[in-house]
Design a protein around this motif. Structure first.
Motif, mmCIF file in Angstrom:
data_model
loop_
_atom_site.group_PDB
_atom_site.id
_atom_site.type_symbol
_atom_site.label_atom_id
_atom_site.label_comp_id
_atom_site.label_asym_id
_atom_site.label_seq_id
_atom_site.Cartn_x
_atom_site.Cartn_y
_atom_site.Cartn_z
ATOM 1 N N GLU A 1 1.516 62.282 29.169
ATOM 2 C CA GLU A 1 2.866 61.873 29.568
ATOM 3 C C GLU A 1 3.472 63.035 30.373
ATOM 4 O OE1 GLU A 1 3.103 63.138 25.670
ATOM 5 O OE2 GLU A 1 5.199 62.605 25.507
ATOM 6 N N GLY A 2 4.052 62.704 31.529
ATOM 7 C CA GLY A 2 4.591 63.737 32.409
ATOM 8 C C GLY A 2 5.755 64.481 31.797
ATOM 9 N N THR A 3 6.390 63.870 30.796
ATOM 10 C CA THR A 3 7.554 64.462 30.159
ATOM 11 C C THR A 3 7.175 65.136 28.838
ATOM 12 O OG1 THR A 3 7.914 62.274 29.229
ATOM 13 C CG2 THR A 3 9.213 62.851 31.158
ATOM 14 N N ALA A 4 5.911 65.516 28.714
ATOM 15 C CA ALA A 4 5.450 66.148 27.471
ATOM 16 C C ALA A 4 6.159 67.481 27.236
ATOM 17 C CB ALA A 4 3.938 66.379 27.528
ATOM 18 N N PHE B 1 5.311 58.963 34.191
ATOM 19 C CA PHE B 1 6.746 59.184 33.969
ATOM 20 C C PHE B 1 7.435 57.834 33.774
ATOM 21 C CE2 PHE B 1 5.239 62.802 36.390
ATOM 22 C CZ PHE B 1 5.893 63.872 35.800
ATOM 23 N N PRO B 2 8.634 57.829 33.183
ATOM 24 C CA PRO B 2 9.383 56.564 33.143
ATOM 25 C C PRO B 2 9.619 56.075 34.570
ATOM 26 C CG PRO B 2 10.433 58.211 31.733
ATOM 27 C CD PRO B 2 9.365 58.929 32.524
ATOM 28 N N GLN C 1 11.548 54.431 37.778
ATOM 29 C CA GLN C 1 12.925 54.535 38.268
ATOM 30 C C GLN C 1 13.810 53.538 37.512
ATOM 31 O OE1 GLN C 1 13.253 56.222 41.805
ATOM 32 N NE2 GLN C 1 15.226 56.679 40.851
ATOM 33 N N GLY C 2 14.892 54.035 36.954
ATOM 34 C CA GLY C 2 15.816 53.143 36.255
ATOM 35 C C GLY C 2 15.486 52.974 34.777
ATOM 36 N N ASP C 3 14.293 53.368 34.352
ATOM 37 C CA ASP C 3 13.925 53.306 32.925
ATOM 38 C C ASP C 3 14.178 54.666 32.276
ATOM 39 O OD1 ASP C 3 13.099 50.710 33.084
ATOM 40 O OD2 ASP C 3 10.952 51.177 33.205
ATOM 41 N N THR C 4 14.418 54.643 30.970
ATOM 42 C CA THR C 4 14.605 55.916 30.275
ATOM 43 C C THR C 4 13.352 56.333 29.523
ATOM 44 O OG1 THR C 4 15.486 54.790 28.338
ATOM 45 C CG2 THR C 4 17.085 55.527 29.992
ATOM 46 N N TYR C 5 12.411 55.411 29.353
ATOM 47 C CA TYR C 5 11.176 55.772 28.657
ATOM 48 C C TYR C 5 10.002 55.047 29.311
ATOM 49 C CZ TYR C 5 12.047 51.347 26.224
ATOM 50 O OH TYR C 5 12.288 50.028 25.935
ATOM 51 N N ILE C 6 8.790 55.390 28.849
ATOM 52 C CA ILE C 6 7.568 54.912 29.504
ATOM 53 C C ILE C 6 7.111 53.604 28.861
ATOM 54 C CG2 ILE C 6 5.169 55.502 30.052
ATOM 55 C CD1 ILE C 6 6.046 58.502 29.656
ATOM 56 N N LYS C 7 6.853 52.593 29.664
ATOM 57 C CA LYS C 7 6.438 51.290 29.133
ATOM 58 C C LYS C 7 4.953 51.330 28.739
ATOM 59 C CE LYS C 7 10.395 49.276 29.459
ATOM 60 N NZ LYS C 7 11.183 49.845 30.484
ATOM 61 N N THR C 8 4.657 50.765 27.578
ATOM 62 C CA THR C 8 3.274 50.755 27.081
ATOM 63 C C THR C 8 2.336 50.120 28.105
ATOM 64 O OG1 THR C 8 4.137 50.551 24.844
ATOM 65 C CG2 THR C 8 1.806 50.071 25.130
ATOM 66 N N GLU C 9 2.791 49.009 28.703
ATOM 67 C CA GLU C 9 1.900 48.310 29.656
ATOM 68 C C GLU C 9 1.518 49.205 30.839
ATOM 69 O OE1 GLU C 9 5.184 46.216 29.348
ATOM 70 O OE2 GLU C 9 5.682 45.840 31.449
ATOM 71 N N ASP C 10 2.429 50.113 31.223
ATOM 72 C CA ASP C 10 2.122 51.006 32.345
ATOM 73 C C ASP C 10 1.086 52.061 31.932
ATOM 74 O OD1 ASP C 10 3.885 49.598 33.923
ATOM 75 O OD2 ASP C 10 5.587 50.897 33.425
ATOM 76 N N ILE C 11 1.177 52.499 30.668
ATOM 77 C CA ILE C 11 0.165 53.441 30.162
ATOM 78 C C ILE C 11 -1.195 52.749 30.149
ATOM 79 C CG2 ILE C 11 -0.577 54.788 28.144
ATOM 80 C CD1 ILE C 11 2.408 54.963 27.339
ATOM 81 N N PHE D 1 -1.562 62.452 24.382
ATOM 82 C CA PHE D 1 -0.148 62.074 24.376
ATOM 83 C C PHE D 1 0.539 62.628 23.137
ATOM 84 C CE2 PHE D 1 1.425 58.679 27.329
ATOM 85 C CZ PHE D 1 0.376 58.754 28.238
ATOM 86 N N ALA D 2 1.863 62.671 23.192
ATOM 87 C CA ALA D 2 2.630 62.912 21.974
ATOM 88 C C ALA D 2 2.586 61.635 21.135
ATOM 89 C CB ALA D 2 4.076 63.248 22.320
ATOM 90 N N GLY D 3 2.820 61.762 19.834
ATOM 91 C CA GLY D 3 3.067 60.579 19.026
ATOM 92 C C GLY D 3 4.467 60.067 19.333
ATOM 93 N N VAL D 4 5.432 60.967 19.175
ATOM 94 C CA VAL D 4 6.830 60.683 19.517
ATOM 95 C C VAL D 4 7.254 61.716 20.558
ATOM 96 C CG1 VAL D 4 9.215 60.693 18.670
ATOM 97 C CG2 VAL D 4 7.391 59.736 17.238
ATOM 98 N N ASN D 5 7.776 61.272 21.685
ATOM 99 C CA ASN D 5 8.216 62.208 22.715
ATOM 100 C C ASN D 5 9.447 62.984 22.238
ATOM 101 O OD1 ASN D 5 10.178 62.659 25.258
ATOM 102 N ND2 ASN D 5 8.058 62.960 25.862
ATOM 103 N N TYR D 6 9.395 64.296 22.387
ATOM 104 C CA TYR D 6 10.462 65.146 21.817
ATOM 105 C C TYR D 6 11.816 64.896 22.471
ATOM 106 C CZ TYR D 6 10.870 68.119 25.935
ATOM 107 O OH TYR D 6 11.131 68.572 27.204
ATOM 108 N N TYR D 7 11.813 64.488 23.739
ATOM 109 C CA TYR D 7 13.066 64.406 24.502
ATOM 110 C C TYR D 7 13.743 63.046 24.313
ATOM 111 C CZ TYR D 7 16.215 65.323 28.465
ATOM 112 O OH TYR D 7 17.317 65.533 29.255
#
Ligand SMILES: *Cc1c(COP(=O)(O)O)cnc(C)c1O
Length: 420
Positions: A130-133, A159-160, A162-172, A188-194
């Motif tokens: 995840e780019g936001t790791a 990354f999420p 544009q316009g999303d705040t988190y990453i969609k599973t389908e995109d992963i 990946f993280a289990g839960v993203n810290y941010y």
């Protein structure tokens, strides 16, 4: 759950909470007047169990009284001491006892696991992350790439949108589907810290395995927060720290998981030390390494007993409370926080970055303030709400099911309303 904005709802929830006794097992920080603060920072540093001191003092006492003899004769002998934590740690992350060990600290364990599970070849050398790791994970991954002679061209980041705040599973999953043949490791993280997003560990692992990738997770924000099932989900490896939700103390010794199917695989490279050597022959001091046939073969050094003692105090509490029970309360508690934010019209002032689906988050909500976030944060701290600030405009709020109450969530919202 039928929530209500009435304070009595919170009071009733706390009264009927089957886990309510656990708060008393922790020291709750107080302000200068001696009033308990609202501590929503268990995602950063968990609170101290009241039993920690006795656990640590037992080992200090045995060291005082018997020196080296404590290795075998302490009340809790130091030689096998780490084994006294194995069952609880296994239950905490849904693993077999042969699959978990507490050792080192998190970023160290991440590197040790990548030594074993990032095995790039000319055709398959990419790491998908995840780019936001968390920065440490990004540094670890990038330095592993360089160590193996690759560069950031071998890094796939998501990354999420544009316009999303988190990453969609389908995109992963679609990246894994399209590029999986070139991916050596999904990390990946289990839960993203941010954002507090809980990734679908099972689906990511399944999809990765289908394409021949190895799959590992950093559970820093998941351990003690989510009822993960590392064994059943077939995850290859995982690492986590024990000072966040697990309450093991500042800088606590960390955890590692390696799925049992890898334990006897002689083709897996591994950095080795004497504590990973077979216990029967370890003290024969022979030159050849004979691995313990469990995750313990990844241990390098004899572990810090005082650290293990501190962690054991907390793991004993988790074992008693049960991670599934905690997760059930957590969903209700965080759902209540989200409900109160919405019902009090606060969504005009802030945006919740965390997914609304309880299956895609743990206890944390990340609140992005549209205006004056830093000012709001300062006022929260001045009002004895302990939460944390992430640049540029995010306040993370983590009501933990072990020691936070519904009434604290209610009070928090009243404070936000008054300072905003
Ligand atoms: C907290 C955290 C860390 C911290 O690493 P340490 O090695 O324990 O200092 C690393 N990665 C993630 C994802 C974290 O949340």
């Amino acid at each position: 759950m039928n929530y209500s904005t009435n304070k009595n709802f919170a009071i009733e929830q706390d009264l009927n909470d089957t886990l309510k006794g656990y708060r008393d097992k922790f020291f709750i920080p107080k302000n200068k007047e001696g009033k308990e603060q609202i501590y929503f920072c268990g995602n950063s540093l968990g609170l101290q169990p009241k039993t920690v001191r006795a656990y640590v003092e037992q080992e200090l006492k045995d060291w005082e009284l018997m020196g080296i003899e404590g290795v075998t004769h302490a009340r809790n002998p130091w030689l096998p001491y780490h084994e006294f934590l194995t069952k609880q740690a296994a239950h905490l992350v849904g693993a077999k006892e042969s699959e978990v060990v507490n050792m080192n600290t998190l970023s160290v364990n991440l590197h040790l696991m990548m030594v074993s599970f990032y095995r790039p070849t000319a055709e398959r050398n990419k790491i998908f992350i995840e780019g936001t790791a968390f920065p440490s994970d990004q540094y670890a991954v990038k330095s592993q790439l360089r160590f193996h002679g690759y560069d950031e061209n071998s890094l796939i980041e998501i990354f999420p949108k544009q316009g999303d705040t988190y990453i969609k599973t389908e995109d992963i999953l679609s990246i894994i589907e399209n590029e999986g043949g070139k991916i050596a490791l999904i990390m990946f993280a289990g839960v993203n810290y941010y954002t507090g997003q809980l990734f679908d560990l099972q689906k990511i692992t399944e999809a990765g395995h289908k394409k021949g990738c190895l799959v590992g997770f950093d559970l820093a924000h998941a351990a003690g927060n989510i009822d993960v099932q590392l064994h059943d989900w077939n995850i290859d490896f995982a690492v986590w720290c024990n000072y966040k939700y697990v309450n093991g103390g500042p800088g606590a010794i960390a955890g590692a998981f390696v799925h049992e199917r890898h334990h006897a695989d002689k083709n897996i490279p591994r950095f080795e030390g004497w504590w990973g050597n077979d216990k029967q022959t370890r003290f024969l001091m022979r030159p050849d390494f004979v691995p313990i046939p469990t995750v313990e073969s990844w241990q390098l050094s004899n572990p810090p007993i005082l650290q293990l003692a501190s962690l054991k105090a907390s793991l004993d509490i988790f074992e008693e409370a049960g991670i599934k029970n905690l997760r059930a309360k957590s969903k209700t508690l965080t759902g209540y926080l989200e409900y109160l934010i919405r019902e009090n019209g606060l969504l005009d002032k802030l945006e919740i970055l965390t997914p609304s689906d309880p299956e895609q988050r743990g206890c944390q909500l990340s609140l992005r303030f549209l205006r004056n976030g830093r000012e709001v944060f300062n006022k929260l701290i001045a009002s004895d709400v302990i939460c944390d600030w992430r640049e540029p405009d995010v306040i993370r709020i983590a009501p933990t099911p072990l020691y936070n109450r519904f009434e604290e969530v209610w009070e928090f919202i009243e404070i936000v309303k008054s300072v905003i």
